[in-house]
Design an enzyme around this catalytic site. Structure first.
Site, PDB file in Angstrom:
ATOM      1  NE  ARG A   1      -4.278  -1.515   1.958  1.00 23.63           N
ATOM      2  CZ  ARG A   1      -4.395  -3.030   2.258  1.00 23.63           C
ATOM      3  NH1 ARG A   1      -3.325  -3.476   2.778  1.00 23.63           N
ATOM      4  NH2 ARG A   1      -5.183  -3.732   1.973  1.00 23.63           N
ATOM      5  CG  ASN A   2       5.594   2.724   0.773  1.00 24.71           C
ATOM      6  OD1 ASN A   2       5.669   3.507  -0.045  1.00 24.71           O
ATOM      7  ND2 ASN A   2       6.468   2.514   1.692  1.00 24.71           N
TER       8      ASN A   2
ATOM      9  CE  LYS B   1       8.223  -1.697   0.585  1.00 30.64           C
ATOM     10  NZ  LYS B   1       7.739  -2.896   1.182  1.00 30.64           N
TER      11      LYS B   1
ATOM     12  CG  ASP C   1       9.257  -7.272   5.253  1.00 30.26           C
ATOM     13  OD1 ASP C   1       8.217  -6.470   5.372  1.00 30.26           O
ATOM     14  OD2 ASP C   1      10.049  -7.426   6.156  1.00 30.26           O
TER      15      ASP C   1
ATOM     16  N   GLY D   1      10.075   7.173   3.048  1.00 36.71           N
ATOM     17  CA  GLY D   1      10.655   6.522   4.048  1.00 36.71           C
ATOM     18  C   GLY D   1      11.972   7.285   4.868  1.00 36.71           C
ATOM     19  CE1 TYR D   2      13.480   5.399   9.752  1.00 34.88           C
ATOM     20  CE2 TYR D   2      12.779   3.517   8.233  1.00 34.88           C
ATOM     21  CZ  TYR D   2      12.748   4.030   9.365  1.00 34.88           C
ATOM     22  OH  TYR D   2      11.935   3.567  10.549  1.00 34.88           O
TER      23      TYR D   2
ATOM     24  CG  HIS E   1      16.882  -1.562  -0.594  1.00 33.52           C
ATOM     25  ND1 HIS E   1      17.244  -0.043  -0.743  1.00 33.52           N
ATOM     26  CD2 HIS E   1      16.012  -1.671   0.324  1.00 33.52           C
ATOM     27  CE1 HIS E   1      16.079   0.523  -0.345  1.00 33.52           C
ATOM     28  NE2 HIS E   1      15.563  -0.423   0.561  1.00 33.52           N
ATOM     29  NE  ARG E   2      11.479  -1.741  -2.675  1.00 33.89           N
ATOM     30  CZ  ARG E   2      11.922  -0.587  -1.880  1.00 33.89           C
ATOM     31  NH1 ARG E   2      12.460   0.632  -2.257  1.00 33.89           N
ATOM     32  NH2 ARG E   2      11.570  -0.769  -0.436  1.00 33.89           N
TER      33      ARG E   2
HETATM   34  P1  IMP Z   1       7.787  -2.899   4.810  1.00 34.39           P
HETATM   35  O1  IMP Z   1       6.176  -2.594   4.092  1.00 34.39           O
HETATM   36  O2  IMP Z   1       7.244  -3.637   6.096  1.00 34.39           O
HETATM   37  O3  IMP Z   1       8.530  -3.576   3.648  1.00 34.39           O
HETATM   38  O4  IMP Z   1       8.175  -1.532   5.438  1.00 34.39           O
HETATM   39  C1  IMP Z   1       9.513  -1.334   5.083  1.00 34.39           C
HETATM   40  C2  IMP Z   1       9.780   0.085   5.530  1.00 34.39           C
HETATM   41  O5  IMP Z   1      11.413   0.213   5.406  1.00 34.39           O
HETATM   42  C3  IMP Z   1       9.325   1.471   4.938  1.00 34.39           C
HETATM   43  O6  IMP Z   1       8.024   1.754   5.577  1.00 34.39           O
HETATM   44  C4  IMP Z   1      10.465   2.353   5.042  1.00 34.39           C
HETATM   45  O7  IMP Z   1      10.257   3.189   6.470  1.00 34.39           O
HETATM   46  C5  IMP Z   1      11.494   1.505   5.093  1.00 34.39           C
HETATM   47  N1  IMP Z   1      12.042   1.455   3.694  1.00 34.39           N
HETATM   48  C6  IMP Z   1      12.258   0.326   3.154  1.00 34.39           C
HETATM   49  N2  IMP Z   1      12.744   0.626   1.763  1.00 34.39           N
HETATM   50  C7  IMP Z   1      13.142   1.875   1.819  1.00 34.39           C
HETATM   51  C8  IMP Z   1      13.533   2.862   0.774  1.00 34.39           C
HETATM   52  O8  IMP Z   1      13.941   2.361  -0.369  1.00 34.39           O
HETATM   53  N3  IMP Z   1      13.708   4.152   1.179  1.00 34.39           N
HETATM   54  C9  IMP Z   1      13.401   4.419   2.448  1.00 34.39           C
HETATM   55  N4  IMP Z   1      13.027   3.710   3.397  1.00 34.39           N
HETATM   56  C10 IMP Z   1      12.741   2.344   3.033  1.00 34.39           C
END
Ligand code: IMP
Length: 207
Positions: free
Chosen positions: A12-13, A16, A73, A158-159, A185-186
């Site tokens: 839902r992000n 991403k 994840d 995110g960060y 990383h992705r």
């Molecule tokens: P997930 O939806 O549980 O995978 O949450 C991953 C969380 O890690 C996100 O909400 C971000 O806070 C952080 N995160 C993962 N990938 C990234 C990125 O590429 N940039 C910045 N934050 C990231």
């Protein structure tokens, strides 16, 4: 003409999802996000590792939608914090916290740490499951770097505003999306996932 293969990106992000759209733009895929399935029940991320949580999400959402499903994840591991926030990255400042609140909490946890002790890495685990909930492929990608002292930049999510990848002097949020997508990383986790997706999207006559 080939009908594009449907693929659910189980997130839902929006940040991403947009990255996946760009990273998979050369594929003939009909991409969906979880926002396209408002009745789907959220799959709890109860695993201890990125791979476990990616697998739980891929299986859970593919079973609910019947679609080929890719789940990522991901999170940030900060060495000085013993790997935190890690799998709890999205919930680091509470279940309903914002990106800005999580980033502020991270900066305050690192307040007394000088530059050499601010090393960190992003990790992404990607699991792909078929429409019956069977895992077909798992891959992991990492991106090393360090945490800056204050947020900079407005791209990404995110960060990103506090993470500087190794070899750069800009945060992910200051880099153009295409530059982040070369080293993230992705993107690295997707290298192997892309090979697998290619076997599904290329017509067998052209393989
Ligand atoms: P997930 O939806 O549980 O995978 O949450 C991953 C969380 O890690 C996100 O909400 C971000 O806070 C952080 N995160 C993962 N990938 C990234 C990125 O590429 N940039 C910045 N934050 C990231």
């Amino acid at each position: 003409m080939n009908t594009p293969c449907s693929l659910l990106i189980a997130t839902r992000n929006e940040g991403k999802l947009e990255e996946f759209r760009q990273l998979l733009s050369d594929f003939q895929l009909d991409l969906h996000g979880l926002a396209d399935f408002p009745d789907v029940i959220a799959v709890p991320e109860t695993g201890d590792t990125f791979i476990e949580n990616a697998s739980l999400k891929a299986v859970g959402y593919s079973k609910q939608t019947g679609l080929l499903t890719l789940a990522d994840d991901s999170g940030l591991e900060v060495h000085a914090l013993g790997g935190a926030p890690g799998v709890l990255s999205a919930r680091y400042a509470g279940e309903r916290s914002s990106d800005a609140e999580r980033t502020a909490k991270l900066l305050s946890a690192l307040l007394t740490f000088p530059a050499p002790r601010r090393t960190a890495r992003f990790v992404s685990a990607i699991a792909i499951a078929n429409g019956e909930g069977h895992i077909l492929n798992i891959s992991v990608g990492k991106c090393d770097g360090h945490i800056d002292f204050a947020p900079r930049g407005s791209q990404g999510f995110g960060y990103d505003p506090v993470f500087i990848p190794i070899g750069y002097d800009k945060t992910f949020a200051e880099l153009k999306p295409a530059s982040k997508n070369q080293v993230s990383h992705r993107a690295r986790a997707l290298l192997s996932a892309r090979e697998f997706l290619r076997t599904l999207t290329i017509p067998s006559s052209a393989r």
